[in-house]
Design a protein around this motif. Structure first.
Motif, PDB file in Angstrom:
ATOM      1  N   ALA A 500       0.829  -1.134   0.044  1.00 15.66           N
ATOM      2  CA  ALA A 500      -0.019  -0.063   0.074  1.00 15.66           C
ATOM      3  C   ALA A 500       0.877   1.219   0.187  1.00 15.66           C
ATOM      4  O   ALA A 500       0.426   2.192  -0.666  1.00 15.66           O
ATOM      5  CB  ALA A 500      -1.048  -0.077   1.203  1.00 15.66           C
ATOM      6  N   VAL A 501       1.885   1.309   0.633  1.00 18.98           N
ATOM      7  CA  VAL A 501       2.784   2.354   0.714  1.00 18.98           C
ATOM      8  C   VAL A 501       3.401   2.700  -0.638  1.00 18.98           C
ATOM      9  O   VAL A 501       3.724   3.746  -1.190  1.00 18.98           O
ATOM     10  CB  VAL A 501       3.898   2.235   1.741  1.00 18.98           C
ATOM     11  N   GLU A 502       3.696   1.785  -1.395  1.00 19.33           N
ATOM     12  CA  GLU A 502       4.242   1.898  -2.696  1.00 19.33           C
ATOM     13  C   GLU A 502       3.162   2.341  -3.565  1.00 19.33           C
ATOM     14  O   GLU A 502       3.487   3.322  -4.443  1.00 19.33           O
ATOM     15  CB  GLU A 502       4.611   0.563  -3.349  1.00 19.33           C
ATOM     16  N   ALA A 503       1.825   2.033  -3.477  1.00 15.66           N
ATOM     17  CA  ALA A 503       0.785   2.671  -4.294  1.00 15.66           C
ATOM     18  C   ALA A 503       0.572   3.986  -4.062  1.00 15.66           C
ATOM     19  O   ALA A 503       0.402   4.906  -4.815  1.00 15.66           O
ATOM     20  CB  ALA A 503      -0.588   1.704  -4.033  1.00 15.66           C
ATOM     21  N   VAL A 504       0.687   4.477  -2.563  1.00  8.95           N
ATOM     22  CA  VAL A 504       0.464   5.866  -2.032  1.00  8.95           C
ATOM     23  C   VAL A 504       1.806   6.747  -2.642  1.00  8.95           C
ATOM     24  O   VAL A 504       1.438   7.625  -3.113  1.00  8.95           O
ATOM     25  CB  VAL A 504       0.637   5.785  -0.671  1.00  8.95           C
ATOM     26  N   ALA A 505       2.773   6.315  -3.028  1.00  5.50           N
ATOM     27  CA  ALA A 505       3.884   6.930  -3.443  1.00  5.50           C
ATOM     28  C   ALA A 505       3.520   7.065  -4.803  1.00  5.50           C
ATOM     29  O   ALA A 505       3.965   8.100  -5.316  1.00  5.50           O
ATOM     30  CB  ALA A 505       5.176   6.136  -3.259  1.00  5.50           C
ATOM     31  N   ALA A 506       2.988   5.824  -5.405  1.00  8.64           N
ATOM     32  CA  ALA A 506       2.774   6.131  -6.980  1.00  8.64           C
ATOM     33  C   ALA A 506       1.870   7.078  -7.141  1.00  8.64           C
ATOM     34  O   ALA A 506       1.771   8.007  -8.028  1.00  8.64           O
ATOM     35  CB  ALA A 506       2.545   4.831  -7.561  1.00  8.64           C
ATOM     36  N   GLY A 507       0.878   7.299  -6.323  1.00  6.01           N
ATOM     37  CA  GLY A 507      -0.249   8.202  -6.421  1.00  6.01           C
ATOM     38  C   GLY A 507       0.219   9.878  -6.247  1.00  6.01           C
ATOM     39  O   GLY A 507      -0.012  10.493  -7.096  1.00  6.01           O
ATOM     40  N   ARG A 508       1.133   9.997  -5.507  1.00  7.32           N
ATOM     41  CA  ARG A 508       1.796  11.282  -5.138  1.00  7.32           C
ATOM     42  C   ARG A 508       2.683  11.789  -6.314  1.00  7.32           C
ATOM     43  O   ARG A 508       2.456  12.842  -7.031  1.00  7.32           O
ATOM     44  CB  ARG A 508       2.548  11.386  -3.987  1.00  7.32           C
ATOM     45  N   LYS A 509       3.274  10.629  -6.955  1.00  6.10           N
ATOM     46  CA  LYS A 509       4.212  10.873  -8.187  1.00  6.10           C
ATOM     47  C   LYS A 509       3.193  11.350  -9.016  1.00  6.10           C
ATOM     48  O   LYS A 509       3.636  12.358 -10.149  1.00  6.10           O
ATOM     49  CB  LYS A 509       4.921   9.698  -8.289  1.00  6.10           C
ATOM     50  N   ALA A 510       2.382  10.511  -9.435  1.00  2.57           N
ATOM     51  CA  ALA A 510       1.389  10.715 -10.721  1.00  2.57           C
ATOM     52  C   ALA A 510       0.770  12.115 -10.404  1.00  2.57           C
ATOM     53  O   ALA A 510       0.559  13.052 -11.363  1.00  2.57           O
ATOM     54  CB  ALA A 510       0.323   9.687 -10.511  1.00  2.57           C
ATOM     55  N   ALA A 511       0.377  12.595  -9.132  1.00  4.57           N
ATOM     56  CA  ALA A 511      -0.384  13.906  -8.847  1.00  4.57           C
ATOM     57  C   ALA A 511       0.727  15.056  -9.279  1.00  4.57           C
ATOM     58  O   ALA A 511       0.455  15.761 -10.021  1.00  4.57           O
ATOM     59  CB  ALA A 511      -0.734  13.974  -7.659  1.00  4.57           C
ATOM     60  N   VAL A 512       2.178  14.720  -9.124  1.00  4.57           N
ATOM     61  CA  VAL A 512       2.909  15.873  -9.511  1.00  4.57           C
ATOM     62  C   VAL A 512       3.157  15.923 -11.072  1.00  4.57           C
ATOM     63  O   VAL A 512       2.977  16.961 -11.623  1.00  4.57           O
ATOM     64  CB  VAL A 512       4.499  15.398  -8.992  1.00  4.57           C
ATOM     65  N   ALA A 513       3.200  14.519 -11.666  1.00  2.00           N
ATOM     66  CA  ALA A 513       3.476  14.747 -13.249  1.00  2.00           C
ATOM     67  C   ALA A 513       2.054  15.120 -13.763  1.00  2.00           C
ATOM     68  O   ALA A 513       2.096  16.180 -14.629  1.00  2.00           O
ATOM     69  CB  ALA A 513       3.473  13.482 -13.504  1.00  2.00           C
ATOM     70  N   ILE A 514       1.022  14.983 -13.265  1.00  6.63           N
ATOM     71  CA  ILE A 514      -0.306  15.677 -13.835  1.00  6.63           C
ATOM     72  C   ILE A 514      -0.498  16.946 -13.601  1.00  6.63           C
ATOM     73  O   ILE A 514      -0.814  17.543 -14.601  1.00  6.63           O
ATOM     74  CB  ILE A 514      -1.782  14.874 -13.140  1.00  6.63           C
ATOM     75  N   SER A 515      -0.202  17.592 -12.661  1.00  2.00           N
ATOM     76  CA  SER A 515      -0.141  18.889 -12.301  1.00  2.00           C
ATOM     77  C   SER A 515       0.859  19.739 -13.138  1.00  2.00           C
ATOM     78  O   SER A 515       0.500  20.716 -14.039  1.00  2.00           O
ATOM     79  CB  SER A 515       0.212  19.301 -10.917  1.00  2.00           C
ATOM     80  N   ARG A 516       1.954  19.030 -13.665  1.00  2.33           N
ATOM     81  CA  ARG A 516       2.730  19.882 -14.399  1.00  2.33           C
ATOM     82  C   ARG A 516       2.260  19.764 -15.914  1.00  2.33           C
ATOM     83  O   ARG A 516       2.701  20.560 -16.502  1.00  2.33           O
ATOM     84  CB  ARG A 516       4.239  19.027 -14.323  1.00  2.33           C
ATOM     85  N   TYR A 517       1.867  18.445 -16.127  1.00  2.00           N
ATOM     86  CA  TYR A 517       1.330  18.335 -17.437  1.00  2.00           C
ATOM     87  C   TYR A 517      -0.064  19.428 -17.862  1.00  2.00           C
ATOM     88  O   TYR A 517       0.026  19.941 -18.960  1.00  2.00           O
ATOM     89  CB  TYR A 517       0.709  16.877 -17.611  1.00  2.00           C
ATOM     90  N   LEU A 518      -0.845  19.719 -16.869  1.00  2.00           N
ATOM     91  CA  LEU A 518      -1.795  20.557 -17.100  1.00  2.00           C
ATOM     92  C   LEU A 518      -1.327  21.763 -17.111  1.00  2.00           C
ATOM     93  O   LEU A 518      -2.051  22.801 -17.768  1.00  2.00           O
ATOM     94  CB  LEU A 518      -2.871  20.409 -15.676  1.00  2.00           C
ATOM     95  N   LYS A 519      -0.276  22.288 -16.495  1.00  2.00           N
ATOM     96  CA  LYS A 519       0.624  23.475 -16.794  1.00  2.00           C
ATOM     97  C   LYS A 519       1.210  23.841 -17.911  1.00  2.00           C
ATOM     98  O   LYS A 519       1.839  24.784 -18.129  1.00  2.00           O
ATOM     99  CB  LYS A 519       1.119  23.818 -15.288  1.00  2.00           C
TER     100      LYS A 519
END
Length: 829
Positions: A500-519
């Motif tokens: 689960a902690v690896e999944a949580v880390a992946a979620g945060r990593k994706a959020a950072v990437a998505i925010s950058r992509y949208l900008k």
């Protein structure tokens, strides 16, 4: 009458990086570069000191002269200077490598490096030790938004990396995370993350498990509108449907998920990809990006004869049924196939379903079991039997239902791709176990039937066609982007079943990437800073820790095996506050406290020096922790001499010397407490590395510019804050009074602000005891006492902000007029 005129500074013309510049002739090359917004790196330079150029970092190339030190070379007419030539860069890199070759320490604590989410563990342990639980949760949630959940179920690789293993036992890091989260959850003050202004972007997240919830938290924090689409009746994914309540109570899960919905995240349950919507329909409905966070809910088949008999249960389905409160008739004898945590949980739940005998059959030995040790131990305590080096070959039925399972004994051969020794069947070694149910828990995979296509079918014009590879979604390891524009993926659906902690880390990593992509930015950031480490646990000598006092690890209180075997009540009861603070204080603080403002690290990152393991051939010195406020680590010193010169030339104290790396005749480093140190802290302020740091200093979340409250001088300070707690202090160099200088009180004397014993309301004595009172009550009492007081019944305290002159007048009044010597002030530590 006479006229006095200032001597006019001569102007000179120089060529600076190809541009003509006019400058004052009394300025150094470094001064002129800074005046023209050209950054020159330095390590030994301090504006309060005469430059000496010993670090060799500020070199520039001077036409006709080669490399020169810019901080102590004055400009002259006609100079041609290059600040960024290949020769300059090479010289700076060489200087950095020479300094790093003798630098011994850990930029980042080994526990933090071992954590999949990269949590600042050292920081939150320090906050717990101070009783700042809400602030500890704030720090944890910078990297992990579900501390109460993960604090109960994480396999905590951080504890395996903990250097305390070389002393006695590792810190109980995971349980302390849970403690802080529980305290914050139960307390009156909740941590509420600051949410950025609305961006207008909409993001769809497919899957409400740990990866999806984590991504939702950070995307909502960035100001985006987030909707989670969850196929099951409630959010949580495998957290809810794969982990029994005795490990993770559902009310804890609900409370922590509510902190995410409180941020505006919408969760739509009973809504499945491929059935109720498609990726294409999400874009058609106005979503700007999609994150696929589908969990591994399907059990892997055993592929043995009789697998379809009644009574053969997939492990994940069995646990899901139990989580939904439904009863499963497992009979009296149950065999569980597998050696992971799912197998352990299934075996323990089988007892709670009424089984009388439960046996785990695992094809390798105990040493190779992927399940966590303590889960295995607890299962054994509850009566689960373990049958190692055995694998099923056939399930035997009677009238369509399981009656027995035929197994074969195994032997361990050479290691396979997982690094574990490969189990190989022993010919003619079959045996039979009579059972009523078989639970298959040999692995899990993601159900991707809601997606179409494969590796060749993917295209941006057909957004439902996501490229797959080996049964998982194919996504870039850093950007998390799939084969379809605007579609990201992470967690189990990309990596296969993980923690689960690896999944949580992946979620945060994706959020950072998505925010950058949208900008409109590149989703991938290459921002990992340089790092030096002492090495892995087995590479660090125990001799480094011989001076550390042995202190036992706090034991987690639990329900007894007898109490818990037939109930789903939470087994681990949590630390008491006293135990938690005692446990947190065991931290050795391995990570460098200057890691976020270390000039050496910043320059090594800027000049792309490869991260490295510190040399094993250095002479090592013990850290000096004897000073109440300053921590000194000679192994990190780069001999820049800034601390020595500030102490001697600016402060006029002389408590440090250039020979302070040399051991004393007693065989230990000289202590700062054995010198003339006045605890002004200027050595910590000027040190460009982590050789001299504030003992209790922590990285703040923000700073408040203010004036020191201790006296009337008006020295400028910045209070480093995390939540409502002061975690650091630094001088304000722009303050015209103090100009960056502070005394011991201004530098280290602000703990009283958060002290639990600080008086915040008046106290008056009633029946021999002090009780809280209103200001009106207190002032009325004082006025009444004034009428008939006697001198020694009166005490006077002078404000810390009073000037020396005011203090003098005040004490004369108290002694001469009031007739008492009961006088004091609060301007002390």
């Amino acid at each position: 009458m006479s006229l006095v005129t200032a001597e006019k500074t001569t102007k000179v013309a120089i060529i600076l990086d190809g541009q003509e510049v006019r400058a004052d002739g009394d300025r150094t090359i470094l001064d002129v570069c800074r005046e023209n917004n050209i950054r020159i790196p330095t390590l030994c330079h301090d504006e309060q000191l005469e430059p000496i150029g010993s670090c060799q970092m500020c070199v520039v190339e001077l036409e006709g002269h080669g490399l020169v030190i810019s901080c102590n070379t004055r400009v002259a007419d006609g100079m041609e200077i290059r600040t960024d030539s290949a020769k300059v860069v090479a010289a700076r890199k060489k200087a950095l490598r020479q300094l790093l070759a003798e630098h011994y320490g850990d930029c980042v604590a080994p526990c933090q490096n071992a954590c999949p989410a990269g949590i600042d563990i050292q920081g939150y342990l320090a906050l717990i030790a101070r009783g700042a639980y809400k602030e500890a949760v704030e720090l944890i949630k910078e990297r992990l938004p579900l501390p109460a959940i993960i604090g109960r179920i994480c396999p905590h690789p951080c504890e395996q990396a903990c250097r305390r293993n070389l002393v006695d036992e590792p810190l109980s890091i995971c349980s302390l995370k849970r403690f802080a989260a529980d305290q914050e959850m139960l307390g009156n003050e909740k941590f509420v993350p600051m949410i950025e202004p609305a961006t207008g972007f909409k993001i769809a997240i497919v899957g409400g498990g740990p990866a999806g919830l984590s991504a939702a938290y950070y995307l909502a924090k960035d100001g985006h509108a987030v909707t989670i689409f969850e196929a099951l009746p409630k959010p949580g994914g495998m957290l809810r449907y794969g982990i029994p309540d005795y490990r993770l109570p559902q009310d804890i899960l609900d409370k922590e998920i509510s902190t995410i919905t409180d941020m505006g995240v919408v969760i739509k349950t009973n809504t499945a990809l491929g059935k109720d919507f498609t990726i294409g329909s999400l874009f058609d409905n106005g979503f700007n990006a999609v994150f696929l966070a589908i969990g591994a809910h399907q059990s892997t088949k055993m592929n043995v004869e009789g697998e379809n008999l009644e009574g053969v249960l997939p492990g994940t389905d069995f646990l899901k049924t139990a989580a939904m409160g439904q009863k499963v008739d497992v009979g009296k004898r149950v065999a569980v196939i597998g050696g992971g945590n799912t197998a352990i949980d299934a075996a323990r739940v089988a007892f709670r379903m009424g089984a009388g005998e439960v046996t785990i059959v695992y094809r390798r030995s105990r040493a190779e079991m992927p399940a966590t040790d303590w889960e295995v131990e607890e299962a054994e305590e509850e009566g689960v039997k373990l049958r190692f080096l055995a694998a099923p070959v056939r399930i035997i039925g009677d009238n369509g239902r399981v009656s027995a399972i035929e197994c074969i004994r195994m032997a361990l051969g050479e290691p396979d791709a997982s690094g574990r020794r490969r189990p190989e069947p022993i010919p003619r070694s079959q045996f039979t176990l009579e059972v009523d149910s078989v639970i298959a828990a040999i692995g899990q995979r993601t159900d991707l039937s809601g997606l179409k296509g494969g590796k060749e079918a993917a295209s941006a014009s057909e957004p439902n066609n996501i490229a797959l590879e080996r049964g998982n979604i194919l996504a870039h390891s850093k950007s998390m982007l799939t084969s379809v524009k605007g579609v990201f993926a992470g967690g189990d659906c990309v990596t296969g079943a993980a923690t689960a902690v690896e999944a949580v880390a992946a979620g945060r990593k994706a959020a950072v990437a998505i925010s950058r992509y949208l900008k409109g930015k590149e989703p991938v950031t290459n921002d990992k800073p340089f790092e030096i480490t002492k090495g892995k646990l087995n590479e660090v000598s125990e001799n480094e820790f011989v001076h550390v006092e042995h202190r036992p690890r706090q034991k987690m209180p639990k329900l007894s095996p007898h109490e818990r075997k037939e109930t789903y009540e939470e087994i681990e009861l949590g630390f008491s506050e006293e135990a938690a603070r005692r446990e947190a204080s065991r931290c050795l603080e391995c990570g460098c406290k200057a890691q976020y403002d270390c000039d050496l690290r910043d320059l090594a990152t800027e000049y792309e020096i490869e991260s490295m393991t510190a040399s094993r051939n250095l002479r090592l010195y013990p850290r000096d922790l004897s000073h109440p406020f300053v921590e000194r680590d000679p192994n990190k010193c780069i001999a820049c001499s800034r601390c020595v010169r500030i102490c001697q030339e600016v402060q006029g104290v002389g408590a440090l010397s250039l020979g302070y790396r040399v051991t004393t005749t007693g065989g230990t480093d000289g202590s700062l407490m054995d010198t003339t140190c006045v605890s002004c802290g200027q050595c910590t302020a000027t040190c460009p590395v982590g050789a001299l740091v504030k003992k209790n200093g922590l990285r703040p979340a923000y700073e408040v510019k203010t004036v020191c409250p201790y006296c009337g001088v008006g020295c400028g300070i910045y209070l480093g804050m995390r939540g409502g707690v002061i975690v650091n202090t630094r001088a304000d160099f722009e303050n015209p009074v103090s100009r960056g200088n502070l005394c011991v009180k201004g530098q280290f004397g602000h703990d009283f602000i958060n002290h639990p014993d600080r008086l915040r309301t008046p106290l008056i004595k009633r029946d021999g005891k002090f009780v809280e009172a209103t200001w009106d009550e207190a002032l009325a009492l004082v006025a009444a006492k004034f009428a008939n007081y006697k001198g020694d019944q009166f005490g006077a305290l002078c404000s810390a902000r009073a000037t020396n002159e005011e203090n003098y007048v005040f004490q004369k009044f108290v002694r001469g007029v009031m007739g008492t010597n009961n006088i004091d002030h609060c301007a002390r530590l």
